[in-house]
Every structure is written in C-alpha cells, then in structure tokens.
Design a protein around this motif. Structure first.
Motif, PDB file in Angstrom:
ATOM      1  N   VAL A  44       0.865  -1.428  -0.005  1.00 54.19           N
ATOM      2  CA  VAL A  44       0.051  -0.376  -0.397  1.00 54.19           C
ATOM      3  C   VAL A  44       0.855   1.947  -0.039  1.00 54.19           C
ATOM      4  CG1 VAL A  44      -1.689   1.299   0.728  1.00 54.19           C
ATOM      5  CG2 VAL A  44      -2.170  -1.474   1.356  1.00 54.19           C
ATOM      6  N   HIS A 129      -2.158  -0.329  -4.904  1.00 53.27           N
ATOM      7  CA  HIS A 129      -3.603   0.271  -3.746  1.00 53.27           C
ATOM      8  C   HIS A 129      -2.907   1.324  -2.917  1.00 53.27           C
ATOM      9  CE1 HIS A 129      -4.351  -3.762  -4.756  1.00 53.27           C
ATOM     10  NE2 HIS A 129      -5.581  -3.290  -4.551  1.00 53.27           N
ATOM     11  N   LEU A 131      -3.836   4.947  -0.528  1.00 51.59           N
ATOM     12  CA  LEU A 131      -4.872   5.481   0.318  1.00 51.59           C
ATOM     13  C   LEU A 131      -4.773   6.385   1.079  1.00 51.59           C
ATOM     14  CD1 LEU A 131      -7.019   4.269   3.137  1.00 51.59           C
ATOM     15  CD2 LEU A 131      -4.967   3.620   4.376  1.00 51.59           C
ATOM     16  N   ILE A 149      -8.042  -1.560   3.441  1.00 53.57           N
ATOM     17  CA  ILE A 149      -7.640  -1.745   2.458  1.00 53.57           C
ATOM     18  C   ILE A 149      -7.934  -3.413   2.221  1.00 53.57           C
ATOM     19  CG2 ILE A 149      -5.440  -3.517   1.645  1.00 53.57           C
ATOM     20  CD1 ILE A 149      -5.861  -0.400   1.250  1.00 53.57           C
ATOM     21  N   ALA A 206      -9.460   5.934  -0.211  1.00 48.20           N
ATOM     22  CA  ALA A 206      -9.043   4.500  -0.734  1.00 48.20           C
ATOM     23  C   ALA A 206      -9.045   4.096  -2.482  1.00 48.20           C
ATOM     24  CB  ALA A 206      -8.529   3.600  -0.319  1.00 48.20           C
TER      25      ALA A 206
END
Length: 370
Positions: A44, A129, A131, A149, A206
């Motif tokens: 992430v 990913h 955030l 997540i 996210a």
C-alpha cells in the motif's frame, strides 16, 4: 382556506418524501464483514498532501507510521508550502526508510491546484493500492490500513471510509460540525449501498492507481479547484467497483474548525463542488434538501394557523420518529452517540447554515483549497 388546503396536501407529500429518505434510503449504513487475511494485504502507498501543515504533520504522522501493516510506504506531498512543512517531512524521512517525499513547486498552468500536487504524488507512489488522508487527520487505531485495504477485492477498486472530527466538550459548534459530517456520511454510505455511489472524503479514501490512470486522473475537472475526493469518486464510482468501510478501527479523526466563519468558508467550497456532480446525483440530493426545508416551513405555517393541527402534529411526530431511529443507528455505528439528544436543534441550525451558504455561493465564488 383554499390555500391552507393546498399547503396541507403539499405537506403530506413532503412528509412522504422525508419518510422515504429516513425510513428507506438512509437506513443502509451497514456493512458485511470482510476478510483481513494475508491474501487481502497487498502493498500500500499511503498518500498525504500538505500545504503549510508543519504543526499537524508533527502531531499526526506518527499515528500513520505506527500502523500495524506488513508493507506500506508513506508518500508525503509538499504542495508549495511557505512554512517548515518540507523540513518536517525530511526529518521523518531521515528516520523512516518507507517515507517518500514529493516536493511540488507552483507552475503557472496549475497554480495553487491540489489536484496537480496529488497527481504527482500518485505517479510517484510505488504500489497500486492507494490510501489517502489529510495532514490534519489521524487514524483512530493502528489497524486503519488493514481495515481499509481489507475491503478491496478483484471487483472493488474504491473504498469509502469515514472521516470523523474529534469531540470537543461544551462546544455547540463542534457538535454542529460533527452532525453535518454524520449526515453527509449517512448519505454517501447509503447511496453507495443502493448502487449509486456519488462521493467520498479525502480524509479517508482508497482506490487503485490503475483506476486513477484509466480515468485520466483529475483531467476532466482539473479546472475546478476543489473536488479531488468527491468529484473524482463521482466521476468513476459505480455500483460494482465501490465498497464502504464501517469498521470502527478504519475511521480517521480530524480537528474541527474553531470558529463558525472558518467552518462556513470550508463548507462553501464543498457545496460549490457539488454543483459539478452528475445530474442524477444532484437531483436526489436536491430532493432531500428541498423536502427538508419545506418540512420546516410548512410545519410552522400549518401549526401557527391550527389547520388540521392534530393530523399535522401526528405527521411531524412520525417524521421525527423515523429520523431518530435511522440517525441513532447510524450514530452508534459511526461513534457519534453523544449527538443523539441534539438531533432536532442541530438539524435546524444546519439547514439555516446551508441556506445561507447557498445564497453566498450565488453571490460570489469560494476561494481555493488553501
């Protein structure tokens, strides 16, 4: 007398609309449990964009760096700050290998545009990913990344989280701000559950890097100063690719404005952005707000004339019963239980504020994000 009869029947329609929202639409603040297995823990990139936020970064970055998550990087974007924001970022980077700094300098084409700064930060992010949170926010637990997540899947590429405001005792303004935040969250969570996601908040949001570039990033609304969160979600979110996260450990918490005027300035910017939502989303939001305003206006008109007052009083009571049941359940879910006794008075103050903001925005445009 004919006018009163007309107003009475309009009032009945308004009550039915309000009951539709409170008893059906807004009752969707709920979530199925999601898996947080190791298979659901991809790498992430946490992204924080800051402009003149040195003090807040000092205070809140440790809560992000101390997250209990196996592999994440923290991308800090310095958006042309004039204070010591960059120095604070560099100090954190010196002590943490997984901190990356993107130092953005103003260029004429994108002067003071947060979306431009965010785009550079997203390009610099290592992982797919992403955030997002703000410099004045902190996760309420060290499981924030895990919970947010954990909602991703092969189908879901957008996760809408809750960005709360810290409670301040004996502050009516703080309660009003948190009530407005609660109402906004109830709406965007509920509409998402109904397959009509229309916004998210940058304090806790996210999505994947792939989705960002597939949508050409913020290019469709780069000319609009605000909306890096809600306009982007409004543009790309669908019933299939969006999911909500209501786990208490997934919330973030910010410090609310300390003066009414500062809060109004902030809300003017947010409300002006809503003018650029898709037509269907503007229609459903407008229907609720207009029916809410008419409820109070017609209640006062009919009660003051004592016209069918028993029926009017009963309908008013029914509407408040639906409001209390739905918002109480949502407030408990979102950790805002202390607001429950104040719902009626907070709603009135919020409607007055929103109406005044609407008038102000018609007269002049709000300023940029900082």
């Amino acid at each position: 007398m004919i006018i009163l009869h007309v107003l009475f029947y309009i009032f009945i329609v308004v009550i039915l609309v309000q009951l539709f929202f409170y008893a059906y639409v807004f009752s969707k603040v709920k979530q199925k449990k999601h898996s947080t297995s190791s298979a659901n823990k991809p790498n992430v990139s946490v992204i924080v964009c800051a402009k003149n936020e040195a003090n807040n970064l000092e205070k809140f970055l440790p809560s992000i760096l101390n997250q209990d998550y196996p592999n994440f990087e923290l991308v800090l974007i310095n958006d042309s700050s004039t204070d010591t924001t960059l120095k604070v970022m560099e100090r954190f980077k010196a002590n943490h290998d997984h901190v990356k700094i993107v130092n953005v300098k103003n260029i004429e084409a994108f002067w003071g545009n947060k979306k431009y700064a965010l785009t550079l930060g997203i390009k610099a992010a290592t992982h797919n990913h992403l955030l997002f949170t703000d410099a004045d926010c902190k996760p309420v637990s060290n499981q924030w990344i895990t919970e947010m997540i954990g909602c991703f899947s092969n189908e879901h590429q957008i996760v809408l989280g809750y960005g709360a405001y810290a409670k301040v005792k004996k502050s009516f303004l703080n309660k009003l701000i948190r009530f407005e935040t609660l109402m906004t969250a109830v709406q965007y969570f509920s509409y998402s559950k109904l397959g009509q996601p229309y916004m998210g908040v940058g304090r806790n949001l996210a999505y994947t890097k792939d989705l960002f570039f597939e949508a050409r990033g913020f290019m469709d609304h780069m000319h609009i100063k605000s909306g890096d969160d809600d306009l982007f979600v409004n543009q790309i979110a669908t019933a299939k690719n969006t999911v909500i996260c209501l786990s208490k450990n997934s919330f973030t918490e910010s410090i609310s404005k300390k003066s009414y005027s500062d809060w109004v300035i902030q809300k003017r910017r947010h409300i002006s952005t809503a003018n650029h939502y898709k037509t269907k989303h503007k229609a459903m939001l407008s229907l609720f707000h207009v029916s809410q305003f008419l409820f109070f206006a017609l209640s006062i008109a009919l009660i003051s004339t004592l016209f069918n007052w028993e029926i009017v009083a009963g309908l008013i009571g029914l509407r408040y019963l639906a409001l209390f049941i739905t918002l109480t359940l949502a407030a408990k879910k979102l950790e805002e239980k202390d607001l429950i006794p104040f719902f009626p008075i907070l709603e009135i103050f919020l409607i007055v504020t929103q109406f005044s903001i609407f008038i102000k925005n018609l007269i002049s445009k709000p300023n940029r994000w900082k």
